[in-house]
Write an enzyme that holds these catalytic residues in place. Structure first.
Site, PDB file in Angstrom:
ATOM      1  N   SER A   1      -0.072  13.952 -14.483  1.00 33.33           N
ATOM      2  CA  SER A   1      -1.380  14.135 -15.131  1.00 33.33           C
ATOM      3  C   SER A   1      -1.542  15.526 -15.730  1.00 33.33           C
TER       4      SER A   1
ATOM      5  N   ALA B   1     -14.501  23.622  -8.821  1.00 35.41           N
ATOM      6  CA  ALA B   1     -13.623  24.352  -9.744  1.00 35.41           C
ATOM      7  C   ALA B   1     -13.385  23.431 -10.929  1.00 35.41           C
TER       8      ALA B   1
ATOM      9  N   LEU C   1       1.666   3.602 -10.716  1.00 31.76           N
ATOM     10  CA  LEU C   1       0.359   3.971 -11.274  1.00 31.76           C
ATOM     11  C   LEU C   1      -0.703   4.100 -10.185  1.00 31.76           C
TER      12      LEU C   1
ATOM     13  N   ALA D   1      -2.970   5.475  -7.276  1.00 29.06           N
ATOM     14  CA  ALA D   1      -3.391   6.813  -6.827  1.00 29.06           C
ATOM     15  C   ALA D   1      -4.861   6.783  -6.462  1.00 29.06           C
ATOM     16  N   GLN D   2      -5.284   7.761  -5.674  1.00 34.02           N
ATOM     17  CA  GLN D   2      -6.708   8.097  -5.604  1.00 34.02           C
ATOM     18  C   GLN D   2      -6.892   8.957  -6.850  1.00 34.02           C
ATOM     19  N   SER D   3      -7.465   8.391  -7.892  1.00 31.82           N
ATOM     20  CA  SER D   3      -7.354   8.992  -9.225  1.00 31.82           C
ATOM     21  C   SER D   3      -8.610   9.736  -9.680  1.00 31.82           C
TER      22      SER D   3
ATOM     23  N   ARG E   1     -12.029   1.464 -18.463  1.00 32.10           N
ATOM     24  CA  ARG E   1     -12.094   2.688 -17.680  1.00 32.10           C
ATOM     25  C   ARG E   1     -13.103   2.523 -16.546  1.00 32.10           C
TER      26      ARG E   1
ATOM     27  N   TYR F   1      -6.828  16.783  -6.170  1.00 34.09           N
ATOM     28  CA  TYR F   1      -6.118  15.754  -6.962  1.00 34.09           C
ATOM     29  C   TYR F   1      -4.998  16.386  -7.785  1.00 34.09           C
TER      30      TYR F   1
ATOM     31  N   ASP G   1       0.854  -1.188   0.000  1.00 32.16           N
ATOM     32  CA  ASP G   1       0.000   0.000   0.000  1.00 32.16           C
ATOM     33  C   ASP G   1       0.889   1.237   0.000  1.00 32.16           C
TER      34      ASP G   1
ATOM     35  N   GLU H   1      -4.079  17.097 -15.397  1.00 29.45           N
ATOM     36  CA  GLU H   1      -4.803  17.888 -14.389  1.00 29.45           C
ATOM     37  C   GLU H   1      -3.881  18.889 -13.700  1.00 29.45           C
TER      38      GLU H   1
HETATM   39  P1  NAP Z   1      -7.391   3.688 -11.732  1.00 31.40           P
HETATM   40  O1  NAP Z   1      -8.056   2.797 -12.721  1.00 31.40           O
HETATM   41  O2  NAP Z   1      -8.221   4.497 -10.794  1.00 31.40           O
HETATM   42  O3  NAP Z   1      -6.385   2.779 -10.881  1.00 31.40           O
HETATM   43  C1  NAP Z   1      -5.777   3.247  -9.701  1.00 31.40           C
HETATM   44  C2  NAP Z   1      -5.031   2.109  -9.051  1.00 31.40           C
HETATM   45  O4  NAP Z   1      -4.410   2.591  -7.840  1.00 31.40           O
HETATM   46  C3  NAP Z   1      -5.911   0.921  -8.641  1.00 31.40           C
HETATM   47  O5  NAP Z   1      -5.214  -0.271  -8.922  1.00 31.40           O
HETATM   48  C4  NAP Z   1      -6.030   1.100  -7.125  1.00 31.40           C
HETATM   49  O6  NAP Z   1      -6.255  -0.087  -6.432  1.00 31.40           O
HETATM   50  C5  NAP Z   1      -4.650   1.634  -6.801  1.00 31.40           C
HETATM   51  N1  NAP Z   1      -4.552   2.294  -5.496  1.00 31.40           N
HETATM   52  C6  NAP Z   1      -5.327   3.286  -5.011  1.00 31.40           C
HETATM   53  N2  NAP Z   1      -4.916   3.633  -3.783  1.00 31.40           N
HETATM   54  C7  NAP Z   1      -3.856   2.849  -3.481  1.00 31.40           C
HETATM   55  C8  NAP Z   1      -2.991   2.726  -2.365  1.00 31.40           C
HETATM   56  N3  NAP Z   1      -3.150   3.468  -1.272  1.00 31.40           N
HETATM   57  N4  NAP Z   1      -1.982   1.811  -2.401  1.00 31.40           N
HETATM   58  C9  NAP Z   1      -1.835   1.027  -3.492  1.00 31.40           C
HETATM   59  N5  NAP Z   1      -2.634   1.075  -4.577  1.00 31.40           N
HETATM   60  C10 NAP Z   1      -3.621   1.980  -4.571  1.00 31.40           C
HETATM   61  O7  NAP Z   1      -6.417   4.720 -12.469  1.00 31.40           O
HETATM   62  P2  NAP Z   1      -5.844   4.699 -13.980  1.00 31.40           P
HETATM   63  O8  NAP Z   1      -6.806   5.414 -14.861  1.00 31.40           O
HETATM   64  O9  NAP Z   1      -5.376   3.343 -14.310  1.00 31.40           O
HETATM   65  O10 NAP Z   1      -4.600   5.682 -13.815  1.00 31.40           O
HETATM   66  C11 NAP Z   1      -3.324   5.195 -13.428  1.00 31.40           C
HETATM   67  C12 NAP Z   1      -2.496   6.338 -12.866  1.00 31.40           C
HETATM   68  O11 NAP Z   1      -2.350   7.357 -13.852  1.00 31.40           O
HETATM   69  C13 NAP Z   1      -3.097   7.042 -11.654  1.00 31.40           C
HETATM   70  O12 NAP Z   1      -2.025   7.471 -10.843  1.00 31.40           O
HETATM   71  C14 NAP Z   1      -3.809   8.260 -12.245  1.00 31.40           C
HETATM   72  O13 NAP Z   1      -3.918   9.276 -11.272  1.00 31.40           O
HETATM   73  C15 NAP Z   1      -2.852   8.596 -13.362  1.00 31.40           C
HETATM   74  N6  NAP Z   1      -3.412   9.266 -14.544  1.00 31.40           N
HETATM   75  C16 NAP Z   1      -4.491   8.727 -15.174  1.00 31.40           C
HETATM   76  C17 NAP Z   1      -4.959   9.321 -16.331  1.00 31.40           C
HETATM   77  C18 NAP Z   1      -6.130   8.747 -17.093  1.00 31.40           C
HETATM   78  O14 NAP Z   1      -6.696   9.464 -17.923  1.00 31.40           O
HETATM   79  N7  NAP Z   1      -6.476   7.486 -16.870  1.00 31.40           N
HETATM   80  C19 NAP Z   1      -4.299  10.466 -16.840  1.00 31.40           C
HETATM   81  C20 NAP Z   1      -3.200  10.960 -16.173  1.00 31.40           C
HETATM   82  C21 NAP Z   1      -2.739  10.349 -15.034  1.00 31.40           C
HETATM   83  P3  NAP Z   1      -7.750  -0.649  -6.150  1.00 31.40           P
HETATM   84  O15 NAP Z   1      -8.070  -1.497  -7.341  1.00 31.40           O
HETATM   85  O16 NAP Z   1      -7.584  -1.428  -4.886  1.00 31.40           O
HETATM   86  O17 NAP Z   1      -8.657   0.527  -6.020  1.00 31.40           O
HETATM   87  O1  F7E Z   2     -14.165  14.173 -16.097  1.00 32.76           O
HETATM   88  C1  F7E Z   2     -17.001  16.442 -16.817  1.00 32.76           C
HETATM   89  C2  F7E Z   2     -16.116  16.781 -15.631  1.00 32.76           C
HETATM   90  O2  F7E Z   2     -13.989  12.425 -14.322  1.00 32.76           O
HETATM   91  C3  F7E Z   2     -13.960  14.757 -17.357  1.00 32.76           C
HETATM   92  C4  F7E Z   2      -8.719  11.116 -14.400  1.00 32.76           C
HETATM   93  O3  F7E Z   2      -8.256   9.951 -15.037  1.00 32.76           O
HETATM   94  O4  F7E Z   2      -8.211  12.455 -16.324  1.00 32.76           O
HETATM   95  C5  F7E Z   2      -9.260  12.081 -15.441  1.00 32.76           C
HETATM   96  O5  F7E Z   2      -9.777  13.223 -14.774  1.00 32.76           O
HETATM   97  C6  F7E Z   2     -14.838  15.979 -17.526  1.00 32.76           C
HETATM   98  C7  F7E Z   2     -14.778  16.966 -16.348  1.00 32.76           C
HETATM   99  O6  F7E Z   2     -12.010  12.918 -15.832  1.00 32.76           O
HETATM  100  C8  F7E Z   2     -19.692  14.379 -15.535  1.00 32.76           C
HETATM  101  O7  F7E Z   2     -16.593  17.964 -14.971  1.00 32.76           O
HETATM  102  C9  F7E Z   2     -19.504  16.152 -16.768  1.00 32.76           C
HETATM  103  O8  F7E Z   2     -14.676  18.268 -16.851  1.00 32.76           O
HETATM  104  O9  F7E Z   2     -13.916  11.725 -16.754  1.00 32.76           O
HETATM  105  P1  F7E Z   2     -13.585  12.722 -15.724  1.00 32.76           P
HETATM  106  P2  F7E Z   2     -11.010  14.075 -15.341  1.00 32.76           P
HETATM  107  O10 F7E Z   2     -11.571  14.844 -14.208  1.00 32.76           O
HETATM  108  O11 F7E Z   2     -10.596  14.831 -16.556  1.00 32.76           O
HETATM  109  C10 F7E Z   2      -7.088  13.091 -15.702  1.00 32.76           C
HETATM  110  C11 F7E Z   2      -6.065  13.380 -16.763  1.00 32.76           C
HETATM  111  C12 F7E Z   2      -6.572  12.357 -14.538  1.00 32.76           C
HETATM  112  O12 F7E Z   2      -5.379  12.416 -14.228  1.00 32.76           O
HETATM  113  C13 F7E Z   2      -7.572  11.753 -13.619  1.00 32.76           C
HETATM  114  O13 F7E Z   2      -6.972  10.732 -12.826  1.00 32.76           O
HETATM  115  O14 F7E Z   2     -16.190  15.564 -17.607  1.00 32.76           O
HETATM  116  N1  F7E Z   2     -18.247  15.761 -16.436  1.00 32.76           N
HETATM  117  N2  F7E Z   2     -20.405  15.327 -16.224  1.00 32.76           N
HETATM  118  C14 F7E Z   2     -18.327  14.658 -15.679  1.00 32.76           C
HETATM  119  N3  F7E Z   2     -17.363  13.883 -15.121  1.00 32.76           N
HETATM  120  C15 F7E Z   2     -17.771  12.800 -14.410  1.00 32.76           C
HETATM  121  N4  F7E Z   2     -16.829  11.993 -13.866  1.00 32.76           N
HETATM  122  N5  F7E Z   2     -19.100  12.494 -14.228  1.00 32.76           N
HETATM  123  C16 F7E Z   2     -20.113  13.253 -14.775  1.00 32.76           C
HETATM  124  O15 F7E Z   2     -21.280  12.952 -14.598  1.00 32.76           O
END
Ligand code: NAP
Ligand code: F7E
Length: 324
Positions: free
Chosen positions: A123, A278, A78, A80-82, A182, A147, A56, A125
């Site tokens: 990210s 925000a 990878l 994170a609380q994502s 996803r 985040y 963890d 973000e």
């Molecule tokens: P995800 O599907 O939410 O997966 C997150 C992973 O982190 C899960 O395996 C989760 O385990 C694990 N985790 C959470 N808290 C933990 C802890 N305290 N210790 C160990 N493991 C923990 O995210 P993803 O979309 O694959 O993204 C992977 C990484 O890239 C993340 O760091 C995210 O913030 C970053 N990122 C994602 C995107 C995107 O668009 N997908 C873009 C930019 C950056 P559980 O299965 O137990 O929950």
């Molecule tokens: O939101 C809008 C919301 O939650 C995208 C993560 O992987 O990418 C992800 O973060 C947009 C936002 O992703 C809903 O307001 C509208 O503008 O799919 P999302 P995110 O916030 O861009 C980045 C790169 C990461 O790093 C993060 O880990 O969509 N939106 N209506 C909504 N979003 C959600 N979730 N749900 C709605 O109902």
């Protein structure tokens, strides 16, 4: 045989990266945190080829033990609380995992074996309220959520450990990347899952927040390849990974609903519960450095991505499955 440790192995990216590394001949160690129910749905098809270890990011001792016992050559962080929305309701937890968790892991590497190559999942973000369009490696950060703030910390502590201890530590600044794996809470998958349900007569509406936000959406399978390429470079550098193309949530809706011959206006209800305190209004990345230095480029277009996800969700429901 090279050995890689993946934290966040059970997540979307962890599952694709594990598949890629196995195909490259790696010995893969996947770290999973203890939960009361086991949820390996994204990785069950490769589980018997992986060494699954408990650990963890909140517990540094667990990280040190994993590194000492399994001796990886590469670590992909990878975990994170994502989910951005949750970071407002759980800001301290998000900081503990997504920010300080990075320091715990980097410091474990420094103590156990500083030759380990490290990948940090940064990210788009971090760009938040963007000060430049498109965003590139040199664009200043202006995060808009707990985040985003936590990811900025994780990014800079990675740079700092690289410069302080000469670690091969790389930060990939990845823009949104999606896939049939996803999480259902993210907007793309929420839309494609509801489109499938509506098309099959299992639902009659979808409740969403802000439809105007624009994102640079790519395919996760492409993006994990970039992670691996970054760790194969002689010099550790940071890279933006994106498509260079941007679309609004409304455009995603239009594409997904029209694919199944429906009009999204008939089904979408805007709900303030999904609005954010925000917002990040516009993200679009410039991946030219990654193209030039890594030879990386995306292979899946926006339209192909939307259709791939809708098709997958229709099949999932027809087969009686539940979303990941
Ligand atoms: P995800 O599907 O939410 O997966 C997150 C992973 O982190 C899960 O395996 C989760 O385990 C694990 N985790 C959470 N808290 C933990 C802890 N305290 N210790 C160990 N493991 C923990 O995210 P993803 O979309 O694959 O993204 C992977 C990484 O890239 C993340 O760091 C995210 O913030 C970053 N990122 C994602 C995107 C995107 O668009 N997908 C873009 C930019 C950056 P559980 O299965 O137990 O929950
Ligand atoms: O939101 C809008 C919301 O939650 C995208 C993560 O992987 O990418 C992800 O973060 C947009 C936002 O992703 C809903 O307001 C509208 O503008 O799919 P999302 P995110 O916030 O861009 C980045 C790169 C990461 O790093 C993060 O880990 O969509 N939106 N209506 C909504 N979003 C959600 N979730 N749900 C709605 O109902």
């Amino acid at each position: 045989m090279p050995k890689a440790l993946i934290t966040g192995f059970t997540g979307q990216d962890g599952s694709y990266l594990a598949e890629l590394l196995l195909s490259q001949g790696y010995d893969v160690v996947g770290m999973v945190r203890r939960t009361s129910t086991i949820h390996y749905h994204r990785v069950e098809h490769i589980q018997d080829k992986i060494t699954v270890v408990p650990g963890d990011l909140l517990d540094q001792v667990s990280l040190i033990h994993i590194l000492e016992e399994h001796k990886p050559d590469e670590v992909y962080n990878l975990a994170a609380q994502s989910f951005v929305q949750t970071s407002w309701s759980q800001p301290v937890f998000t900081g503990e995992v997504t920010a300080l968790g990075v320091t715990r892991l980097l410091d474990a590497i420094r103590l156990v074996d500083p030759k380990i190559r490290y990948y940090q999942a940064s990210s788009s973000e971090m760009f938040g309220k963007v000060v430049e369009v498109p965003q590139k490696e040199s664009t200043p950060f202006y995060p808009r959520s707990p985040y985003g703030v936590a990811k900025v910390y994780g990014h800079w502590i990675t740079v700092n450990y690289r410069e302080s201890y000469d670690l091969h530590a790389t930060s990939g600044i990845l823009f949104n990347h999606e896939s049939p794996r996803r999480g259902i809470e993210f907007v793309t998958r929420k839309i494609t899952y509801h489109v499938a349900k509506i098309k099959l007569g299992l639902a009659d509406e979808i409740r969403l927040g802000n439809l105007d936000a624009r994102r640079d959406w790519g395919y996760a399978g492409d993006y994990v390849k970039a992670m691996w390429l970054m760790l194969q470079q002689d010099e550790p550098r940071d890279y933006v990974i994106a498509t260079g193309d941007t679309h609004s949530v409304e455009e995603f809706l239009q594409e997904a609903f029209s694919y199944v011959d429906l009009d999204w206006h008939d089904y979408v209800v805007q709900d303030p519960r999904f609005m954010r305190p925000a917002e990040v209004d516009l993200l679009v990345g410039d991946p030219s450095k990654a193209g030039k230095e890594l030879g990386w480029e995306p292979t899946v277009s926006f339209r192909e991505l939307v259709r791939m996800m809708v098709d997958s969700d229709i099949k999932l429901l027809q087969d009686g499955g539940t979303p990941m």
